[in-house]
Design an enzyme around this catalytic site. Sequence first.
Site, short mmCIF file in Angstrom:
data_model
loop_
_atom_site.label_atom_id
_atom_site.label_comp_id
_atom_site.label_asym_id
_atom_site.label_seq_id
_atom_site.Cartn_x
_atom_site.Cartn_y
_atom_site.Cartn_z
N ARG A 145 26.26 61.48 -59.46
CA ARG A 145 26.35 61.99 -60.83
C ARG A 145 24.99 62.42 -61.39
O ARG A 145 24.75 62.31 -62.59
CB ARG A 145 26.98 60.95 -61.79
CG ARG A 145 28.45 60.67 -61.54
CD ARG A 145 29.33 61.71 -62.21
NE ARG A 145 30.70 61.59 -61.75
CZ ARG A 145 31.65 60.93 -62.40
NH1 ARG A 145 31.40 60.35 -63.55
NH2 ARG A 145 32.86 60.87 -61.91
N ARG A 180 25.86 63.49 -68.04
CA ARG A 180 25.63 63.40 -69.49
C ARG A 180 24.39 62.63 -69.91
O ARG A 180 24.04 62.63 -71.08
CB ARG A 180 26.87 62.79 -70.15
CG ARG A 180 28.05 63.74 -70.18
CD ARG A 180 29.35 63.01 -70.42
NE ARG A 180 29.64 62.17 -69.26
CZ ARG A 180 30.71 61.38 -69.14
NH1 ARG A 180 31.57 61.30 -70.13
NH2 ARG A 180 30.90 60.67 -68.05
N ARG A 199 27.07 72.15 -70.79
CA ARG A 199 28.49 71.80 -70.93
C ARG A 199 29.03 72.32 -72.25
O ARG A 199 30.16 72.84 -72.30
CB ARG A 199 28.65 70.29 -70.83
CG ARG A 199 30.08 69.81 -70.80
CD ARG A 199 30.06 68.31 -70.60
NE ARG A 199 31.35 67.69 -70.65
CZ ARG A 199 32.01 67.40 -71.76
NH1 ARG A 199 31.49 67.72 -72.93
NH2 ARG A 199 33.18 66.81 -71.71
N ASP A 207 34.67 68.38 -59.23
CA ASP A 207 35.30 67.07 -59.42
C ASP A 207 36.34 66.84 -58.33
O ASP A 207 36.95 67.80 -57.84
CB ASP A 207 35.96 66.96 -60.80
CG ASP A 207 36.20 65.51 -61.16
OD1 ASP A 207 35.27 64.87 -61.65
OD2 ASP A 207 37.32 65.00 -60.92
N TYR A 228 45.14 58.86 -58.55
CA TYR A 228 45.18 59.63 -59.80
C TYR A 228 46.45 60.48 -59.90
O TYR A 228 47.02 60.63 -60.97
CB TYR A 228 43.93 60.52 -59.92
CG TYR A 228 42.67 59.74 -60.19
CD1 TYR A 228 42.32 59.39 -61.50
CD2 TYR A 228 41.83 59.33 -59.17
CE1 TYR A 228 41.18 58.65 -61.76
CE2 TYR A 228 40.68 58.60 -59.41
CZ TYR A 228 40.36 58.26 -60.72
OH TYR A 228 39.24 57.53 -60.98
O1 CP3 Z 1 27.75 63.53 -58.52
C1 CP3 Z 1 27.58 64.65 -59.05
O2 CP3 Z 1 26.65 64.92 -59.82
C2 CP3 Z 1 28.53 65.78 -58.64
C3 CP3 Z 1 29.67 66.00 -59.46
C4 CP3 Z 1 30.78 64.96 -59.50
C5 CP3 Z 1 31.52 64.71 -60.68
N1 CP3 Z 1 32.55 63.87 -60.37
C6 CP3 Z 1 31.25 65.31 -61.99
C7 CP3 Z 1 31.83 64.68 -63.18
C8 CP3 Z 1 31.33 64.17 -58.49
C9 CP3 Z 1 30.88 64.00 -57.05
C10 CP3 Z 1 32.46 63.52 -59.05
C11 CP3 Z 1 33.34 62.63 -58.27
C12 CP3 Z 1 34.44 61.93 -58.95
N2 CP3 Z 1 35.21 62.37 -59.99
C13 CP3 Z 1 34.94 60.68 -58.55
C14 CP3 Z 1 34.45 59.90 -57.35
C15 CP3 Z 1 33.17 59.21 -57.62
C16 CP3 Z 1 33.27 58.08 -58.60
O3 CP3 Z 1 32.72 58.24 -59.71
O4 CP3 Z 1 33.89 57.05 -58.26
C17 CP3 Z 1 35.99 60.33 -59.41
C18 CP3 Z 1 36.79 59.06 -59.37
C19 CP3 Z 1 36.16 61.42 -60.30
C20 CP3 Z 1 37.21 61.56 -61.36
C21 CP3 Z 1 36.61 61.66 -62.69
N3 CP3 Z 1 35.89 62.74 -63.15
C22 CP3 Z 1 36.65 60.69 -63.72
C23 CP3 Z 1 37.34 59.34 -63.60
C24 CP3 Z 1 35.95 61.22 -64.79
C25 CP3 Z 1 35.84 60.62 -66.17
C26 CP3 Z 1 34.89 59.49 -66.20
C27 CP3 Z 1 33.61 59.94 -66.84
O5 CP3 Z 1 32.54 59.70 -66.26
O6 CP3 Z 1 33.72 60.52 -67.93
C28 CP3 Z 1 35.43 62.48 -64.41
C29 CP3 Z 1 34.62 63.39 -65.23
C30 CP3 Z 1 33.31 63.85 -64.64
N4 CP3 Z 1 33.13 64.28 -63.35
C31 CP3 Z 1 32.08 63.98 -65.33
C32 CP3 Z 1 31.15 64.51 -64.44
C33 CP3 Z 1 29.72 64.89 -64.69
C34 CP3 Z 1 31.87 63.70 -66.80
C35 CP3 Z 1 32.53 64.82 -67.53
C36 CP3 Z 1 31.87 65.25 -68.80
O7 CP3 Z 1 30.87 66.00 -68.78
O8 CP3 Z 1 32.42 64.87 -69.85
#
Ligand code: CP3
Length: 344
Positions: free
Chosen positions: A25, A29, A38, A75, A152
């Site tokens: 990540r 944010r 964003r 994602d 999911y």
């Molecule tokens: O790592 C990186 O920088 C690359 C991008 C990336 C994101 N999600 C961007 C993201 C990667 C590799 C993921 C993987 C992901 N997404 C996983 C597996 C890794 C982990 O965290 O266990 C999972 C389970 C998801 C599903 C997902 N996406 C969830 C549960 C959420 C909401 C939780 C949260 O952090 O808000 C997301 C949203 C998400 N994916 C964000 C980002 C940067 C936040 C979104 C935002 O900007 O509001």
Amino acid sequence: MSKDKTILRALAGETLPTPPIWMMRQAGRYLPEYKATRAQAGDFLSLCYNPELAAEVTFQPIRRYGFDAAILFADILLIPQALGADLWFVTGEGPRLSTITTQAELDALKPVEAIHDTLSPIYETVKILSNGLPAETTLIGFAGAPWTVATYMIAGRGTPDQGPAHALKAENRPVFDALMARITDATVLYLSEQIKAGAEVVKLFDSWAGSLQDSDFKKYSLEPMQRITAALKALHPDVPVIAFPRGAGERYVGAHAAIGADCVAIDDGVSAEWAAANVQTAGCVQGNLKSSHMVTGGDALVSETRRTVQALSQGPHIFNLGHGITPDADPENVQLMIDTVRGT
Ligand code: CP3
């Protein structure tokens, strides 16, 4: 592909004097520049599907910190969407999807070949990144592992114990198995296109592997990742695979061989010392500083970073956190971690 890149050297099994570093990540944010882009994109999914802006947020942590790898901004839930599920994000809560729990809902999904219609902007992002990253930076593509994506798709949201997916597995095994197979096939196509577009490494995120008990862990975490890895290696023999069966605990032992992965990423539920003795003996390990240090910083961050580097210094290691950095992290703590790893 340059084999001089430190991440590729570690993935090839080399023990380096300083471990290469990137952060799960890392585009996120905690960075003001991410929040600005964003906002420009409108919402999270619009950002994922806008190649210029998705590339921009991928570049941001590379520019700011000089990480050794960039991870494609996308994602794991884009695959369900590309298969025809509805997907949206509720601010402050997380993802929501239409659910798949019956044969009829499964039958209504699109065929796997159709995913490219939705996912082609992602391949475009990879191309921009491949052309625009510094020569020394490795580009990592990724997807969710089938079990995590299925949790999911079945529940329609994140769940603390993946209860709905476990229930479907127990009550309707044919539908559960068919869904797993569909995700597995789609993931091979998706990652193969990322590689063709320029991804040099791919990572499989099995974030909820830890909730699979007994033989289910092998059957639904390790084996689907093994099938994806084998299919990708048949098509792209030189592209390394990182597998992250998060929460595996003692079951990290033997994971390299069971998956056929070049690297196993470990979470902070196991110690770096234990991983060095029991997991790194089989190949490259990635991890595993607690991400809370990016919030709290200070002497504990420095000493725990040093301990992690030291513990894994006798074999191939890619430094990373044990899970993603959180939005409340301080960007200065990230710099402190990098400086500590690099000894500068
Ligand atoms: O790592 C990186 O920088 C690359 C991008 C990336 C994101 N999600 C961007 C993201 C990667 C590799 C993921 C993987 C992901 N997404 C996983 C597996 C890794 C982990 O965290 O266990 C999972 C389970 C998801 C599903 C997902 N996406 C969830 C549960 C959420 C909401 C939780 C949260 O952090 O808000 C997301 C949203 C998400 N994916 C964000 C980002 C940067 C936040 C979104 C935002 O900007 O509001």
